[in-house]
Scaffold this motif. Sequence first.
Motif, PDB file in Angstrom:
ATOM      1  N   PHE A  33      10.023  58.369  28.397  1.00  0.00           N
ATOM      2  CA  PHE A  33      11.283  59.103  28.339  1.00  0.00           C
ATOM      3  C   PHE A  33      11.077  60.589  28.115  1.00  0.00           C
ATOM      4  CE2 PHE A  33      13.041  54.918  28.285  1.00  0.00           C
ATOM      5  CZ  PHE A  33      14.291  55.077  28.874  1.00  0.00           C
ATOM      6  N   ASN A  34       9.963  60.979  27.556  1.00  0.00           N
ATOM      7  CA  ASN A  34       9.641  62.406  27.489  1.00  0.00           C
ATOM      8  C   ASN A  34       9.450  62.971  28.891  1.00  0.00           C
ATOM      9  OD1 ASN A  34       9.757  62.644  24.710  1.00  0.00           O
ATOM     10  ND2 ASN A  34       7.571  62.283  24.409  1.00  0.00           N
ATOM     11  N   ILE A  35       8.842  62.190  29.774  1.00  0.00           N
ATOM     12  CA  ILE A  35       8.686  62.608  31.175  1.00  0.00           C
ATOM     13  C   ILE A  35      10.053  62.698  31.845  1.00  0.00           C
ATOM     14  CG2 ILE A  35       7.800  61.912  33.443  1.00  0.00           C
ATOM     15  CD1 ILE A  35       5.449  60.586  31.962  1.00  0.00           C
ATOM     16  N   LEU A  36      10.871  61.677  31.675  1.00  0.00           N
ATOM     17  CA  LEU A  36      12.181  61.642  32.342  1.00  0.00           C
ATOM     18  C   LEU A  36      13.100  62.755  31.855  1.00  0.00           C
ATOM     19  CD1 LEU A  36      12.832  57.775  32.410  1.00  0.00           C
ATOM     20  CD2 LEU A  36      11.944  59.248  34.242  1.00  0.00           C
ATOM     21  N   ASN A  37      12.923  63.177  30.603  1.00  0.00           N
ATOM     22  CA  ASN A  37      13.732  64.274  30.061  1.00  0.00           C
ATOM     23  C   ASN A  37      13.600  65.542  30.892  1.00  0.00           C
ATOM     24  OD1 ASN A  37      15.145  63.258  27.854  1.00  0.00           O
ATOM     25  ND2 ASN A  37      13.387  63.461  26.480  1.00  0.00           N
ATOM     26  N   HIS A  38      12.432  65.736  31.505  1.00  0.00           N
ATOM     27  CA  HIS A  38      12.179  66.950  32.288  1.00  0.00           C
ATOM     28  C   HIS A  38      12.701  66.842  33.720  1.00  0.00           C
ATOM     29  CE1 HIS A  38       9.756  68.747  29.127  1.00  0.00           C
ATOM     30  NE2 HIS A  38       9.045  67.642  29.028  1.00  0.00           N
ATOM     31  N   HIS A  39      13.146  65.670  34.106  1.00  0.00           N
ATOM     32  CA  HIS A  39      13.586  65.455  35.490  1.00  0.00           C
ATOM     33  C   HIS A  39      15.081  65.202  35.624  1.00  0.00           C
ATOM     34  CE1 HIS A  39       9.253  64.750  36.081  1.00  0.00           C
ATOM     35  NE2 HIS A  39       9.464  64.933  37.357  1.00  0.00           N
ATOM     36  N   PHE A  40      15.718  64.674  34.575  1.00  0.00           N
ATOM     37  CA  PHE A  40      17.079  64.172  34.741  1.00  0.00           C
ATOM     38  C   PHE A  40      17.995  64.550  33.580  1.00  0.00           C
ATOM     39  CE2 PHE A  40      14.323  61.090  36.944  1.00  0.00           C
ATOM     40  CZ  PHE A  40      14.925  61.071  38.207  1.00  0.00           C
ATOM     41  N   ASN A  41      19.290  64.609  33.908  1.00  0.00           N
ATOM     42  CA  ASN A  41      20.349  64.656  32.908  1.00  0.00           C
ATOM     43  C   ASN A  41      20.836  63.224  32.733  1.00  0.00           C
ATOM     44  OD1 ASN A  41      22.680  64.865  31.435  1.00  0.00           O
ATOM     45  ND2 ASN A  41      23.572  66.508  32.662  1.00  0.00           N
ATOM     46  N   PHE A  42      20.555  62.604  31.621  1.00  0.00           N
ATOM     47  CA  PHE A  42      20.798  61.173  31.445  1.00  0.00           C
ATOM     48  C   PHE A  42      22.267  60.788  31.609  1.00  0.00           C
ATOM     49  CE2 PHE A  42      16.686  61.594  29.341  1.00  0.00           C
ATOM     50  CZ  PHE A  42      16.012  60.500  29.852  1.00  0.00           C
ATOM     51  N   SER A  43      23.167  61.669  31.250  1.00  0.00           N
ATOM     52  CA  SER A  43      24.588  61.319  31.290  1.00  0.00           C
ATOM     53  C   SER A  43      25.099  61.088  32.706  1.00  0.00           C
ATOM     54  CB  SER A  43      25.415  62.415  30.619  1.00  0.00           C
ATOM     55  OG  SER A  43      25.329  63.626  31.346  1.00  0.00           O
ATOM     56  N   GLU A  44      24.337  61.502  33.713  1.00  0.00           N
ATOM     57  CA  GLU A  44      24.780  61.359  35.101  1.00  0.00           C
ATOM     58  C   GLU A  44      24.045  60.244  35.842  1.00  0.00           C
ATOM     59  OE1 GLU A  44      24.116  65.181  36.756  1.00  0.00           O
ATOM     60  OE2 GLU A  44      25.666  66.170  35.559  1.00  0.00           O
ATOM     61  N   LEU A  45      23.195  59.500  35.155  1.00  0.00           N
ATOM     62  CA  LEU A  45      22.299  58.571  35.839  1.00  0.00           C
ATOM     63  C   LEU A  45      22.887  57.175  36.033  1.00  0.00           C
ATOM     64  CD1 LEU A  45      18.833  59.331  34.173  1.00  0.00           C
ATOM     65  CD2 LEU A  45      19.775  60.237  36.300  1.00  0.00           C
ATOM     66  N   THR A  46      22.550  56.585  37.184  1.00  0.00           N
ATOM     67  CA  THR A  46      22.757  55.159  37.408  1.00  0.00           C
ATOM     68  C   THR A  46      21.378  54.502  37.423  1.00  0.00           C
ATOM     69  OG1 THR A  46      22.751  55.499  39.818  1.00  0.00           O
ATOM     70  CG2 THR A  46      24.883  55.493  38.686  1.00  0.00           C
ATOM     71  N   SER A  63      21.557  54.222  25.281  1.00  0.00           N
ATOM     72  CA  SER A  63      21.641  55.036  24.074  1.00  0.00           C
ATOM     73  C   SER A  63      21.692  56.520  24.411  1.00  0.00           C
ATOM     74  CB  SER A  63      20.446  54.746  23.161  1.00  0.00           C
ATOM     75  OG  SER A  63      20.475  55.548  22.006  1.00  0.00           O
ATOM     76  N   ARG A  64      21.003  56.908  25.489  1.00  0.00           N
ATOM     77  CA  ARG A  64      20.958  58.313  25.901  1.00  0.00           C
ATOM     78  C   ARG A  64      22.128  58.707  26.797  1.00  0.00           C
ATOM     79  NH1 ARG A  64      15.204  60.349  25.701  1.00  0.00           N
ATOM     80  NH2 ARG A  64      14.097  58.838  24.405  1.00  0.00           N
ATOM     81  N   GLY A  65      23.038  57.771  27.035  1.00  0.00           N
ATOM     82  CA  GLY A  65      24.278  58.121  27.720  1.00  0.00           C
ATOM     83  C   GLY A  65      24.280  57.941  29.216  1.00  0.00           C
ATOM     84  N   ALA A  66      23.383  57.117  29.766  1.00  0.00           N
ATOM     85  CA  ALA A  66      23.377  56.887  31.211  1.00  0.00           C
ATOM     86  C   ALA A  66      24.740  56.366  31.664  1.00  0.00           C
ATOM     87  CB  ALA A  66      22.283  55.892  31.583  1.00  0.00           C
ATOM     88  N   GLU A  67      25.119  56.757  32.865  1.00  0.00           N
ATOM     89  CA  GLU A  67      26.452  56.417  33.379  1.00  0.00           C
ATOM     90  C   GLU A  67      26.648  54.915  33.535  1.00  0.00           C
ATOM     91  OE1 GLU A  67      28.702  57.126  37.589  1.00  0.00           O
ATOM     92  OE2 GLU A  67      27.784  58.880  36.640  1.00  0.00           O
ATOM     93  N   SER A  68      25.639  54.225  34.085  1.00  0.00           N
ATOM     94  CA  SER A  68      25.724  52.771  34.246  1.00  0.00           C
ATOM     95  C   SER A  68      24.325  52.193  34.365  1.00  0.00           C
ATOM     96  CB  SER A  68      26.549  52.394  35.486  1.00  0.00           C
ATOM     97  OG  SER A  68      25.906  52.834  36.670  1.00  0.00           O
ATOM     98  N   ILE A  69      24.157  50.968  33.879  1.00  0.00           N
ATOM     99  CA  ILE A  69      22.858  50.289  33.907  1.00  0.00           C
ATOM    100  C   ILE A  69      23.055  48.857  34.373  1.00  0.00           C
ATOM    101  CG2 ILE A  69      20.848  49.560  32.556  1.00  0.00           C
ATOM    102  CD1 ILE A  69      22.725  52.009  30.743  1.00  0.00           C
ATOM    103  N   VAL A  70      22.273  48.450  35.367  1.00  0.00           N
ATOM    104  CA  VAL A  70      22.227  47.064  35.812  1.00  0.00           C
ATOM    105  C   VAL A  70      20.864  46.503  35.425  1.00  0.00           C
ATOM    106  CG1 VAL A  70      22.209  45.512  37.805  1.00  0.00           C
ATOM    107  CG2 VAL A  70      23.842  47.410  37.706  1.00  0.00           C
ATOM    108  N   SER A  71      20.845  45.386  34.687  1.00  0.00           N
ATOM    109  CA  SER A  71      19.609  44.779  34.203  1.00  0.00           C
ATOM    110  C   SER A  71      19.441  43.410  34.845  1.00  0.00           C
ATOM    111  CB  SER A  71      19.641  44.634  32.679  1.00  0.00           C
ATOM    112  OG  SER A  71      19.875  45.885  32.056  1.00  0.00           O
ATOM    113  N   VAL A  72      18.286  43.175  35.438  1.00  0.00           N
ATOM    114  CA  VAL A  72      18.048  41.931  36.170  1.00  0.00           C
ATOM    115  C   VAL A  72      16.825  41.216  35.616  1.00  0.00           C
ATOM    116  CG1 VAL A  72      17.665  40.891  38.447  1.00  0.00           C
ATOM    117  CG2 VAL A  72      18.985  43.018  38.251  1.00  0.00           C
ATOM    118  N   ASP A  73      16.976  39.935  35.345  1.00  0.00           N
ATOM    119  CA  ASP A  73      15.845  39.121  34.910  1.00  0.00           C
ATOM    120  C   ASP A  73      16.089  37.679  35.354  1.00  0.00           C
ATOM    121  OD1 ASP A  73      13.391  39.650  32.841  1.00  0.00           O
ATOM    122  OD2 ASP A  73      14.031  37.548  32.774  1.00  0.00           O
ATOM    123  N   GLY A  74      15.003  36.943  35.516  1.00  0.00           N
ATOM    124  CA  GLY A  74      15.111  35.567  35.974  1.00  0.00           C
ATOM    125  C   GLY A  74      15.237  34.545  34.870  1.00  0.00           C
ATOM    126  N   ASP A  75      15.187  34.982  33.617  1.00  0.00           N
ATOM    127  CA  ASP A  75      15.216  34.065  32.484  1.00  0.00           C
ATOM    128  C   ASP A  75      16.590  34.080  31.816  1.00  0.00           C
ATOM    129  OD1 ASP A  75      13.473  32.426  30.453  1.00  0.00           O
ATOM    130  OD2 ASP A  75      14.656  33.829  29.236  1.00  0.00           O
TER     131      ASP A  75
END
Length: 203
Positions: A33-46, A63-75
């Motif tokens: 997330f330190n890397i991603l901080n330099h690339h993105f504004n989290f509040s606008e991310l999908t 927690s960092r305010g991403a616009e929307s998150i889809v989580s996929v798992d087979g379990d």
Amino acid sequence: MRIISGKLKGRRINPPKNLPVRPTTDMSKEALFNILNHHFNFSELTILDLFAGTGNISYEFASRGAESIVSVDGDYGCVNFIKKTAKEFDLNIVPFKADVFKFIEKHKTSYDIVFADPPYDFTQEQFEKIVTDILNLELISEDGMLIIEHSKFTKLEHLPHFSFEKSYGGSVFTFFEFEQEEIEDDEDESEYDEEDTWDREEE
């Protein structure tokens, strides 16, 4: 499992011990997330989180305010835990119980960040298929990023659109991006095609 930053900073989430997972370590997650901080504004991310497991990465984005998150798992256990945790902390996470490869094939939405953390014992071919399927099916947006977590024994830097990789202990994050030149070339070709079609219709 600790949330590194954002509105849930410092919060510990304790998943059941019987889930078939290998969560990303706090040290690796913080570095990512330190890397991603330099690339993105989290509040606008999908976000699309594949092989989401306990939801570790999804919670961090939420927690960092991403616009929307889809989580996929087979379990079922993992998906139910993510659903329960998202409800408890009022997080904008939508969990899906699905085979990840089948989900990728059928899904039509693109995301700013696609994160995938497959089992480390996947074959080289399975890891490569994940990358190529996500890129070929355009699941990341033009300015987006695909991140694959894997062991040091898996090599992905030879694949198209490889950008860079970072190693933390026994874990490696490999990043893929569409280069701006490629995007501009695609747009130029699209404009040319439209003009060419218009000229033929006029004739």
